[in-house]
Design a protein around this motif. Structure first.
Motif, PDB file in Angstrom:
ATOM      1  N   ARG A 156      39.868 102.204 -59.496  1.00  0.00           N
ATOM      2  CA  ARG A 156      39.064 103.220 -60.157  1.00  0.00           C
ATOM      3  C   ARG A 156      37.711 102.687 -60.635  1.00  0.00           C
ATOM      4  O   ARG A 156      36.786 103.447 -60.866  1.00  0.00           O
ATOM      5  CB  ARG A 156      39.805 103.798 -61.362  1.00  0.00           C
ATOM      6  N   PHE A 157      37.605 101.413 -60.773  1.00  0.00           N
ATOM      7  CA  PHE A 157      36.403 100.827 -61.367  1.00  0.00           C
ATOM      8  C   PHE A 157      35.374 100.499 -60.289  1.00  0.00           C
ATOM      9  O   PHE A 157      35.693  99.990 -59.222  1.00  0.00           O
ATOM     10  CB  PHE A 157      36.776  99.610 -62.204  1.00  0.00           C
ATOM     11  N   GLN A 158      34.130 100.815 -60.619  1.00  0.00           N
ATOM     12  CA  GLN A 158      33.074 100.813 -59.614  1.00  0.00           C
ATOM     13  C   GLN A 158      32.337  99.479 -59.524  1.00  0.00           C
ATOM     14  O   GLN A 158      31.807  99.129 -58.474  1.00  0.00           O
ATOM     15  CB  GLN A 158      32.079 101.945 -59.946  1.00  0.00           C
ATOM     16  N   HIS A 159      32.264  98.781 -60.627  1.00  0.00           N
ATOM     17  CA  HIS A 159      31.512  97.529 -60.632  1.00  0.00           C
ATOM     18  C   HIS A 159      32.281  96.483 -61.426  1.00  0.00           C
ATOM     19  O   HIS A 159      32.872  96.788 -62.478  1.00  0.00           O
ATOM     20  CB  HIS A 159      30.121  97.731 -61.254  1.00  0.00           C
ATOM     21  N   TRP A 160      32.236  95.272 -60.928  1.00  0.00           N
ATOM     22  CA  TRP A 160      32.989  94.161 -61.486  1.00  0.00           C
ATOM     23  C   TRP A 160      32.088  92.969 -61.749  1.00  0.00           C
ATOM     24  O   TRP A 160      31.134  92.724 -60.994  1.00  0.00           O
ATOM     25  CB  TRP A 160      34.075  93.730 -60.509  1.00  0.00           C
ATOM     26  N   GLY A 161      32.443  92.236 -62.797  1.00  0.00           N
ATOM     27  CA  GLY A 161      31.762  90.981 -63.037  1.00  0.00           C
ATOM     28  C   GLY A 161      32.320  89.873 -62.154  1.00  0.00           C
ATOM     29  O   GLY A 161      33.276  90.079 -61.414  1.00  0.00           O
ATOM     30  N   GLN A 162      31.713  88.708 -62.272  1.00  0.00           N
ATOM     31  CA  GLN A 162      32.131  87.554 -61.473  1.00  0.00           C
ATOM     32  C   GLN A 162      33.377  86.891 -62.040  1.00  0.00           C
ATOM     33  O   GLN A 162      34.037  86.128 -61.335  1.00  0.00           O
ATOM     34  CB  GLN A 162      30.999  86.526 -61.411  1.00  0.00           C
ATOM     35  N   GLY A 163      33.679  87.170 -63.283  1.00  0.00           N
ATOM     36  CA  GLY A 163      34.866  86.602 -63.915  1.00  0.00           C
ATOM     37  C   GLY A 163      34.545  85.376 -64.744  1.00  0.00           C
ATOM     38  O   GLY A 163      33.561  84.671 -64.507  1.00  0.00           O
ATOM     39  N   THR A 164      35.392  85.146 -65.733  1.00  0.00           N
ATOM     40  CA  THR A 164      35.276  83.958 -66.574  1.00  0.00           C
ATOM     41  C   THR A 164      36.660  83.354 -66.745  1.00  0.00           C
ATOM     42  O   THR A 164      37.635  84.075 -66.973  1.00  0.00           O
ATOM     43  CB  THR A 164      34.626  84.300 -67.930  1.00  0.00           C
ATOM     44  N   GLN A 165      36.740  82.047 -66.616  1.00  0.00           N
ATOM     45  CA  GLN A 165      38.031  81.368 -66.650  1.00  0.00           C
ATOM     46  C   GLN A 165      38.502  81.188 -68.086  1.00  0.00           C
ATOM     47  O   GLN A 165      37.744  80.714 -68.944  1.00  0.00           O
ATOM     48  CB  GLN A 165      37.927  79.999 -65.972  1.00  0.00           C
ATOM     49  N   VAL A 166      39.752  81.533 -68.310  1.00  0.00           N
ATOM     50  CA  VAL A 166      40.428  81.248 -69.581  1.00  0.00           C
ATOM     51  C   VAL A 166      41.629  80.381 -69.276  1.00  0.00           C
ATOM     52  O   VAL A 166      42.477  80.749 -68.459  1.00  0.00           O
ATOM     53  CB  VAL A 166      40.863  82.546 -70.288  1.00  0.00           C
TER      54      VAL A 166
END
Length: 125
Positions: free
Chosen positions: A111-121
């Motif tokens: 459903r989501f149109q745009h995503w970030g690159q992500g961040t590691q936890v």
């Protein structure tokens, strides 16, 4: 910058806390925002979401009572406060945006149109 940009990931000990931040371009007040995560070898999963109005939020069962999602429309920011971290919380965390004023929090990644690159936890035991 339509693509969300995450920050705040890192290394924490079990029982510790981290706060993730995410910013994206507007119209921010029309955006439903959510956090997802993906651990190695696993599918991307919903963590928390908040509606455009900010009135409704929803959480995965695994993080309820430990994580809190919030938004600051004046700053075009969404946050994920993570407390009582567990090693199972280790994953890449992604911020996602959906142009919608619907009052129901969406959980499906499609459903989501745009995503970030992500961040590691990474949470150590």
């Amino acid at each position: 910058q339509v693509q969300p940009v995450e920050s705040g990931g890192g290394l924490a000990q079990a029982g510790g806390s981290l706060t993730l931040s995410c910013t994206t371009s507007g119209p921010f007040s029309s955006l439903q925002m959510a956090w997802f995560r993906q651990a190695p070898g696993k599918e991307r999963e919903f963590v928390a979401g908040i509606t455009a109005s900010g009135r409704n939020s929803d959480y995965a069962e695994s993080v309820k009572g430990r994580f809190t999602i919030s938004r600051d429309d004046a700053q075009n920011m969404v946050y994920l406060q993570m407390n009582s971290l567990k090693p199972d919380d280790t994953a890449v965390y992604y911020c996602a945006r959906l142009m919608s004023r619907n009052q129901e929090v969406q959980r499906r990644p499609s459903r989501f149109q745009h995503w970030g690159q992500g961040t590691q936890v990474t949470v150590s035991s």
